[in-house]
Design an enzyme around this catalytic site. Structure first.
Site, PDB file in Angstrom:
ATOM      1  CG  HIS A 296       0.498   6.534  -0.430  1.00 30.17           C
ATOM      2  ND1 HIS A 296      -0.592   7.196  -0.938  1.00 30.17           N
ATOM      3  CD2 HIS A 296       0.062   5.929   0.708  1.00 30.17           C
ATOM      4  CE1 HIS A 296      -1.639   7.000  -0.149  1.00 30.17           C
ATOM      5  NE2 HIS A 296      -1.264   6.228   0.847  1.00 30.17           N
TER       6      HIS A 296
ATOM      7  CG  HIS B 169      -1.712   1.241   1.409  1.00 30.56           C
ATOM      8  ND1 HIS B 169      -3.035   1.328   1.050  1.00 30.56           N
ATOM      9  CD2 HIS B 169      -1.383   2.455   1.910  1.00 30.56           C
ATOM     10  CE1 HIS B 169      -3.479   2.550   1.319  1.00 30.56           C
ATOM     11  NE2 HIS B 169      -2.490   3.251   1.851  1.00 30.56           N
ATOM     12  CD  GLU B 170       1.642   3.749   3.692  1.00 36.15           C
ATOM     13  OE1 GLU B 170       1.961   4.814   3.127  1.00 36.15           O
ATOM     14  OE2 GLU B 170       0.586   3.611   4.312  1.00 36.15           O
TER      15      GLU B 170
ATOM     16  CG  HIS C 129       0.222   9.401  -6.693  1.00 36.70           C
ATOM     17  ND1 HIS C 129      -0.956   9.593  -6.003  1.00 36.70           N
ATOM     18  CD2 HIS C 129       0.040  10.043  -7.876  1.00 36.70           C
ATOM     19  CE1 HIS C 129      -1.794  10.302  -6.729  1.00 36.70           C
ATOM     20  NE2 HIS C 129      -1.211  10.593  -7.877  1.00 36.70           N
TER      21      HIS C 129
END
Length: 712
Positions: free
Chosen positions: A504, A500-501, A507
């Site tokens: 980020h 998940h991280e 991105h």
């Protein structure tokens, strides 16, 4: 669902984007040359010189940075030439290099590696930074130049990104109070200063209370069920606290605590759960109830001053949700089916308890322990069977990085020559498919007593074509560090959080924008979790899992039958997961949908009433965060915005279906996602970016199916 989530910079800093100012600004000369912030870092990609940065460097650098930034802002505001896009908007984008460096580095270190000195600096600087940005946003001459440009923007001949930048600046200034009367601007400044102080106090109280509330037990037997390594770590933690011969079980920031799943002693489980849930509400130096009441009132007053009925209305206007009604609708529609599922799950747990002649009704501290028993009975496996296959280095390098290579062509090379602020931090160069380096990535994976709880991504340097900068991004987790010589074996949730991280991080890494205002994760809060949640899908993608899920001792791959059981159990316990999340989201909204006159003084009483009114007051499933340690809601980052994870998950679930429909882990799919969405940052309306990627609006069916909420 993952934990905190985005620590980029203070909200006000993100608004004006001094976090990405241009190299070469003359203002740094006001600092002594010995201060490492006095000039741009000469390390690759302007990576921070952690080995040279000392606590005493921050305050003078902050002071010089604010003075320099205000000089630059005043020069723009007082420019005798007519306002143009270049001499006003682009000039603001270029302003504040020194303040950028100190604020970005300080915010990240204070979250990941704080100490008493940094905490004191944070308390001192919070109101000063609030006042500083008031001086920017409430500068009447600057706003008039901006307004002049905005009024004639159709005639300026701007490209799409520049036009969007002008629109965002106008909205930022208006939302910051630029249209208020002089008297109301003074009121606003006072409110902003008070709010900044309280948010800092709340944040620091949460960390200190979490450390102070660690469970202390006298005997090894009370920790039965925990692994030998975990018990030894608890003994070492007790020794560090001067409690030789005892055992200390540290807390994490969520209501639920990982050891609850394995502790066989019900009394120990009950004590651990009670310690977790009492944080910030039982008196003492770190009690947060007064901070909650004051923050709720001040935020409501601020919103009213700016023309909004409550803080949630103010906050949500800037998100894709747009208003509280849309958020309330989403949460209320899911509450009943979620709680119904949780009650069914509780009934299954109760059957196991009764079969064992337990003689008690399932309580919150029983849920995780007996859920594993139900899982073992239904799917013939428990979580502990997975951990030997989830060794940290394999998960990161052969899982997360491998998926990024297959999907986007990225490659990673670890380097040991760059300084780090803690020996456990790892640093990687990130290369694009053409072999060109595009970013530096830091992995800070272990829990520490001086590190904020949860998991998050942050940026030290953000990509911008205007500034000629590329990304330096970091992921932070709070994985318990094993004793020396022991492997770091992750839980299923910790593996999911790692993927998940890194979503980020992607991105930020893929950002390909001109203006720093739009770089990377500078998107609406209820959109920012979307790419990270999409990246979770590769965790159990067969090709990826086969590459990293190997037994840490034998190197044998995870047996297919065990993987099949994991996949089959994906909807398992979704009633609990959805209910605890919805409960926290509803609490967040209830606090922030109050007018100032409606804010109660009984914090826990209000929380209980809010949960009951919403129909999520199911005692065995408490909120993921209670009010007094709900950092998302009261530290500023996700205030009135905790719903964002679920809002983003609607987009995520629909996107996962797209990947499956188009062949899954393939470069053509990754390149399309990167080109249409990941690289675009905040350069356009978030939902337009989604439509460009997906070809249509998101549909909710995939989310309902994922969470087992169909047919309720």
């Amino acid at each position: 669902m993952n934990r905190p989530h985005m620590l980029i910079l203070a909200a006000s800093l993100a608004l004006v984007n001094v976090s990405h100012a241009a190299p070469g600004a003359p203002a740094a000369a006001v600092l002594e040359a010995s201060n490492p912030f006095a000039k741009l870092s000469t390390l690759p990609f302007h990576y921070p010189a952690f080995d040279k940065i000392k606590d005493e460097h921050f305050l003078p650098a902050y002071a010089a940075g604010m003075r320099a930034h205000l000089r630059e802002i005043n020069a723009i505001a007082n420019n005798s030439k007519a306002p143009t896009f270049e001499n006003t908007i682009v000039a603001m984008e270029r302003s504040g290099q020194l303040l950028t460096r100190v604020a970005a580095t300080f915010a990240n270190l204070q979250g990941a590696n704080t100490n008493d000195k940094l905490d004191a600096i944070d308390r001192e600087m919070s109101p000063k930074m609030a006042a500083h940005f008031d001086a920017v946003f409430l500068n009447e001459k600057l706003f008039q130049r901006l307004k002049t440009l905005n009024d004639k923007r159709a005639k300026l001949g701007l490209d799409a990104e520049s036009a969007h930048l002008l629109d965002r600046y106008n909205k930022d200034f208006v939302r910051a109070g630029a249209k208020l009367s002089a008297a109301d601007k003074e009121k606003l400044k006072s409110l902003n200063g008070q709010i900044a102080v309280l948010q800092t106090d709340f944040t620091q109280n949460v960390l200190k209370e979490t450390n102070a509330s660690a469970l202390v037990v006298d005997t090894r037997a009370e920790l039965a069920g925990m692994s030998d390594a975990a018990i030894e770590a608890a003994a070492a933690a007790a020794k560090e606290r001067g409690l030789e011969g005892k055992y200390v079980v540290a807390l994490i920031n969520t209501t639920g605590q990982a050891p609850l799943a394995v502790l066989t002693n019900r009394s120990t489980r009950e004590r651990l759960q009670a310690a977790s849930m009492a944080r910030g509400s039982h008196g003492g130096d770190f009690d947060n109830r007064d901070e909650v009441v004051k923050l709720a009132r001040l935020r409501a007053e601020r919103a009213a001053l700016l023309g909004y009925p409550n803080y949630a209305a103010y906050s949500l206007e800037n998100e894709t949700a747009k208003d509280p009604a849309a958020v309330n609708k989403l949460l209320s529609e899911l509450a009943t089916p979620a709680v119904n599922n949780a009650r069914k799950e509780a009934a299954e747990i109760q059957k196991v308890i009764d079969a064992e002649k337990g003689g008690f009704k399932v309580a919150a501290h029983d849920w995780a322990y007996y859920t594993d028993k139900v899982r073992a009975e239904r799917y013939s496996f428990d979580e502990n069977q997975l951990k030997p296959y989830f060794e940290l280095d394999n998960v990161l390098v052969k899982g997360v990085f491998y998926a990024a290579n297959k999907l986007y062509g990225l490659s990673f090379k670890e380097r040991k020559d760059l300084p780090v602020y803690n020996p456990d931090v790892r640093v990687f160069d990130v290369f694009d498919a053409n072999g060109k380096q595009i970013a530096i990535f830091l992995a800070d994976m272990y829990a520490r007593g001086n590190k904020q709880g949860g998991a998050w991504m942050n940026e030290y340097v953000s990509q911008s074509a205007l500034m000629g900068t590329k990304s330096v991004v970091a992921n932070h987790l709070n994985i318990p560090k094993p004793p020396a010589g022991e492997p770091t074996l992750l839980t299923y949730d910790e593996v999911k959080t790692t993927f998940h991280e890194f979503g980020h991080a992607l991105h930020g890494i893929f950002s390909n924008v001109k203006y720093p205002r739009f770089s990377g994760t500078n998107v609406p809060r209820d959109f920012v979790e979307y790419p990270s949640q999409v990246n979770e899908m590769w965790m159990i993608w067969p090709e990826v899992l086969a590459n990293y899920a190997k037994h840490y001792k034998t190197g044998e791959p995870m047996p297919k039958e065990l993987l099949d059981k994991v996949v089959a159990s994906k909807k398992f316990n979704q009633g609990f997961i959805t209910t605890e999340y919805l409960a926290a989201s509803l609490v967040d909204q209830r606090w922030h949908q109050l007018a100032a006159s409606q804010v109660p003084t009984d914090v826990l009483g209000f929380e209980a009433a809010a949960l009951k009114e919403a129909g999520v007051d199911f005692t065995p499933v408490p909120p993921r965060y209670r009010t007094t340690y709900f950092s998302h809601a009261f530290s500023g980052g996700y205030s009135a915005g905790y719903y964002a994870y679920l809002w983003s998950e609607k987009l995520d679930a629909d996107t996962v279906e797209w990947f499956k429909e188009n062949g899954g882990l393939q470069r053509k799919n990754g390149d399309h996602f990167r080109k249409t969405l990941l690289s675009r940052g905040g350069t356009a309306d978030a939902m337009d970016l989604f439509r460009n990627f997906r070809g249509r609006d998101a549909r909710i069916e995939a989310l309902l199916e994922r969470r087992g909420l169909t047919g309720n």
